[in-house]
Scaffold this motif. Sequence first.
Motif, PDB file in Angstrom:
ATOM      1  N   CYS A   1      63.543 -53.647   7.251  1.00 11.03           N
ATOM      2  CA  CYS A   1      63.754 -51.942   6.805  1.00 11.03           C
ATOM      3  C   CYS A   1      64.495 -52.034   5.914  1.00 11.03           C
ATOM      4  O   CYS A   1      64.584 -51.219   4.762  1.00 11.03           O
TER       5      CYS A   1
ATOM      6  N   ILE B   1      65.057 -49.850   2.455  1.00 12.87           N
ATOM      7  CA  ILE B   1      65.779 -49.131   2.615  1.00 12.87           C
ATOM      8  C   ILE B   1      66.559 -49.354   1.221  1.00 12.87           C
ATOM      9  O   ILE B   1      66.663 -48.297   0.347  1.00 12.87           O
TER      10      ILE B   1
ATOM     11  N   SER C   1      59.920 -45.958  -0.028  1.00  9.12           N
ATOM     12  CA  SER C   1      59.493 -44.484   0.274  1.00  9.12           C
ATOM     13  C   SER C   1      59.219 -44.346   2.494  1.00  9.12           C
ATOM     14  O   SER C   1      58.500 -45.975   3.205  1.00  9.12           O
ATOM     15  N   TRP C   2      59.047 -44.138   2.802  1.00  5.06           N
ATOM     16  CA  TRP C   2      59.366 -43.953   4.539  1.00  5.06           C
ATOM     17  C   TRP C   2      58.382 -44.379   4.788  1.00  5.06           C
ATOM     18  O   TRP C   2      57.701 -44.686   5.671  1.00  5.06           O
ATOM     19  N   TYR C   3      57.408 -43.620   4.128  1.00  2.00           N
ATOM     20  CA  TYR C   3      55.702 -43.544   4.404  1.00  2.00           C
ATOM     21  C   TYR C   3      55.533 -45.160   4.292  1.00  2.00           C
ATOM     22  O   TYR C   3      54.258 -45.746   5.553  1.00  2.00           O
TER      23      TYR C   3
END
Length: 143
Positions: free
Chosen positions: A99, A103, A108-110
């Motif tokens: 993660c 980032i 993307s967060w998805y």
Amino acid sequence: MIDRKTFWRRYSSDIIAMLIFSAISFPLTLLYQVTIAGASTEQWLYMKLIYLPLRFAGAYFLGCLIDQIRVRLSAQGNLVRRAIADALSLSLYQVPLYCLSAIIVGISWYAMAITSVLWILDNIFLGWLYGYILNQTRKYLYT
């Protein structure tokens, strides 16, 4: 407190176990990060360039984490509990590093959420294999 020689022997065995496991699980991570989660190949490559040095730098920490969770979950040496401990340790170690790398790269967060869930499932199914590889490398290099 362990001495330097013992530390480096154990650290090197943990890194070798991680290298072997990474070579085995590499095609799966490429498949679900690029194909299923939708990250671009460039994002995947940049993320790996950040993730892998972090992952290998902390190999000793992962080995200690596995040892601690094994002690708590599989005191009697139960193979199923040991596999659960290995999968839980891998997930607790790898997913936050992934993660952080994602980032930084701008995934993307998805895609990050999908990949994290798939990575946890991957660890559930292959965590026992990492535990076995770790035990064998420690047996040959650490003891």
